[in-house]
Motif scaffolding. Sequence first.
Motif, PDB file in Angstrom:
ATOM      1  N   PRO A 129      61.188  11.963  19.295  1.00  0.00           N
ATOM      2  CA  PRO A 129      62.217  11.312  18.647  1.00  0.00           C
ATOM      3  C   PRO A 129      62.212   9.710  18.614  1.00  0.00           C
ATOM      4  O   PRO A 129      62.565   8.936  17.649  1.00  0.00           O
ATOM      5  N   HIS A 130      61.793   9.366  19.879  1.00  0.00           N
ATOM      6  CA  HIS A 130      61.821   7.822  20.090  1.00  0.00           C
ATOM      7  C   HIS A 130      60.505   7.352  19.359  1.00  0.00           C
ATOM      8  O   HIS A 130      60.391   6.246  19.284  1.00  0.00           O
ATOM      9  N   GLN A 131      59.614   8.312  18.931  1.00  0.00           N
ATOM     10  CA  GLN A 131      58.450   7.630  17.988  1.00  0.00           C
ATOM     11  C   GLN A 131      58.489   7.668  16.672  1.00  0.00           C
ATOM     12  O   GLN A 131      57.806   7.225  15.908  1.00  0.00           O
ATOM     13  N   ARG A 132      59.766   8.421  16.231  1.00  0.00           N
ATOM     14  CA  ARG A 132      59.780   8.497  14.595  1.00  0.00           C
ATOM     15  C   ARG A 132      59.980   7.138  13.819  1.00  0.00           C
ATOM     16  O   ARG A 132      59.728   7.144  12.611  1.00  0.00           O
ATOM     17  N   GLU A 133      60.394   6.197  14.368  1.00  0.00           N
ATOM     18  CA  GLU A 133      60.523   4.943  13.733  1.00  0.00           C
ATOM     19  C   GLU A 133      58.997   4.394  13.495  1.00  0.00           C
ATOM     20  O   GLU A 133      58.893   3.469  12.545  1.00  0.00           O
ATOM     21  N   PHE A 134      58.063   4.776  13.922  1.00  0.00           N
ATOM     22  CA  PHE A 134      56.798   4.369  13.779  1.00  0.00           C
ATOM     23  C   PHE A 134      55.845   5.055  13.010  1.00  0.00           C
ATOM     24  O   PHE A 134      54.782   4.586  12.434  1.00  0.00           O
ATOM     25  N   VAL A 135      56.212   6.252  12.540  1.00  0.00           N
ATOM     26  CA  VAL A 135      55.465   7.321  11.833  1.00  0.00           C
ATOM     27  C   VAL A 135      56.287   8.171  10.994  1.00  0.00           C
ATOM     28  O   VAL A 135      57.280   8.614  11.237  1.00  0.00           O
ATOM     29  N   ALA A 136      55.708   8.296   9.659  1.00  0.00           N
ATOM     30  CA  ALA A 136      56.495   9.150   8.867  1.00  0.00           C
ATOM     31  C   ALA A 136      56.174  10.475   8.839  1.00  0.00           C
ATOM     32  O   ALA A 136      55.000  10.788   9.654  1.00  0.00           O
ATOM     33  N   ASP A 137      57.029  11.536   8.333  1.00  0.00           N
ATOM     34  CA  ASP A 137      56.779  12.902   8.539  1.00  0.00           C
ATOM     35  C   ASP A 137      55.589  13.235   7.767  1.00  0.00           C
ATOM     36  O   ASP A 137      54.937  12.715   6.774  1.00  0.00           O
ATOM     37  N   VAL A 138      54.654  14.176   8.317  1.00  0.00           N
ATOM     38  CA  VAL A 138      53.439  14.708   7.661  1.00  0.00           C
ATOM     39  C   VAL A 138      53.681  15.276   6.225  1.00  0.00           C
ATOM     40  O   VAL A 138      52.963  14.924   5.286  1.00  0.00           O
ATOM     41  N   ALA A 139      54.882  15.763   5.874  1.00  0.00           N
ATOM     42  CA  ALA A 139      54.999  15.965   4.385  1.00  0.00           C
ATOM     43  C   ALA A 139      54.821  14.863   3.483  1.00  0.00           C
ATOM     44  O   ALA A 139      54.431  14.862   2.374  1.00  0.00           O
ATOM     45  N   TYR A 140      55.598  13.647   3.946  1.00  0.00           N
ATOM     46  CA  TYR A 140      55.328  12.415   3.260  1.00  0.00           C
ATOM     47  C   TYR A 140      53.764  12.094   3.398  1.00  0.00           C
ATOM     48  O   TYR A 140      53.328  11.689   2.061  1.00  0.00           O
ATOM     49  N   HIS A 141      52.998  12.134   4.365  1.00  0.00           N
ATOM     50  CA  HIS A 141      51.685  11.630   4.336  1.00  0.00           C
ATOM     51  C   HIS A 141      50.925  12.485   3.207  1.00  0.00           C
ATOM     52  O   HIS A 141      50.012  11.946   2.510  1.00  0.00           O
ATOM     53  N   LEU A 142      51.345  13.913   3.332  1.00  0.00           N
ATOM     54  CA  LEU A 142      50.572  14.782   2.285  1.00  0.00           C
ATOM     55  C   LEU A 142      50.864  14.322   0.904  1.00  0.00           C
ATOM     56  O   LEU A 142      50.003  14.706   0.014  1.00  0.00           O
ATOM     57  N   GLY A 143      52.267  14.152   0.615  1.00  0.00           N
ATOM     58  CA  GLY A 143      52.375  13.490  -0.819  1.00  0.00           C
ATOM     59  C   GLY A 143      51.576  12.450  -0.969  1.00  0.00           C
ATOM     60  O   GLY A 143      50.930  12.372  -2.215  1.00  0.00           O
ATOM     61  N   LEU A 144      51.366  11.575  -0.109  1.00  0.00           N
ATOM     62  CA  LEU A 144      50.391  10.371  -0.760  1.00  0.00           C
ATOM     63  C   LEU A 144      48.931  10.955  -0.846  1.00  0.00           C
ATOM     64  O   LEU A 144      48.513  10.407  -1.654  1.00  0.00           O
ATOM     65  N   CYS A 145      48.711  11.958  -0.174  1.00  0.00           N
ATOM     66  CA  CYS A 145      47.018  12.561  -0.277  1.00  0.00           C
ATOM     67  C   CYS A 145      47.265  13.121  -1.749  1.00  0.00           C
ATOM     68  O   CYS A 145      46.282  13.333  -2.528  1.00  0.00           O
ATOM     69  N   VAL A 146      48.204  14.020  -1.942  1.00  0.00           N
ATOM     70  CA  VAL A 146      48.087  14.766  -3.186  1.00  0.00           C
ATOM     71  C   VAL A 146      48.369  14.009  -4.674  1.00  0.00           C
ATOM     72  O   VAL A 146      47.495  14.162  -5.488  1.00  0.00           O
ATOM     73  N   TYR A 147      49.114  13.021  -4.446  1.00  0.00           N
ATOM     74  CA  TYR A 147      49.541  12.171  -5.691  1.00  0.00           C
ATOM     75  C   TYR A 147      48.920  11.058  -5.766  1.00  0.00           C
ATOM     76  O   TYR A 147      49.081  10.339  -6.886  1.00  0.00           O
ATOM     77  N   GLY A 148      48.141  10.324  -4.687  1.00  0.00           N
ATOM     78  CA  GLY A 148      47.394   9.058  -4.748  1.00  0.00           C
ATOM     79  C   GLY A 148      46.029   9.320  -5.205  1.00  0.00           C
ATOM     80  O   GLY A 148      45.510  10.712  -5.053  1.00  0.00           O
ATOM     81  N   ASP A 149      45.319   8.382  -4.932  1.00  0.00           N
ATOM     82  CA  ASP A 149      43.987   8.719  -5.167  1.00  0.00           C
ATOM     83  C   ASP A 149      43.071   8.113  -4.190  1.00  0.00           C
ATOM     84  O   ASP A 149      41.675   7.700  -4.333  1.00  0.00           O
ATOM     85  N   THR A 150      43.536   7.713  -3.086  1.00  0.00           N
ATOM     86  CA  THR A 150      42.985   7.146  -2.127  1.00  0.00           C
ATOM     87  C   THR A 150      42.822   7.877  -0.671  1.00  0.00           C
ATOM     88  O   THR A 150      41.752   7.920   0.035  1.00  0.00           O
ATOM     89  N   TRP A 151      43.852   8.553  -0.239  1.00  0.00           N
ATOM     90  CA  TRP A 151      43.728   9.299   1.025  1.00  0.00           C
ATOM     91  C   TRP A 151      43.360  10.698   0.983  1.00  0.00           C
ATOM     92  O   TRP A 151      43.510  11.552  -0.176  1.00  0.00           O
TER      93      TRP A 151
END
Length: 97
Positions: A25-47
């Motif tokens: 819990p104390h680390q959540r302010e530093f990293v987004a959920d994996v689901a958000y990162h997967l969205g960047l990978c699926v709908y972006g063209d960089t990751w």
Amino acid sequence: MSVGLSIVPVSADNWRDCVGLAVHPHQREFVADVAYHLGLCVYGDTWNPVAVMPGDEGVGFAMWGMDSDQSRWIGGVVVDAGKQGRCSIPRAKPCRS
């Protein structure tokens, strides 16, 4: 005890394991959920997403990318709270030019 570490592409077979990863819990302010990162990978063209696995169990997630100027990046690094500090991974040997 040393554990072999595999970094494998996220696929239809392992994406659910990745989405289930969560930091403390104390680390959540530093990293987004994996689901958000997967969205960047699926709908972006960089990751490109990868799962970090010692053996068959997913313990981490990361993504890598390359910009149009050929610069390379690693981002979205998540290590599951329950797995942090639990395994010993051999140290990398220094690179020699």
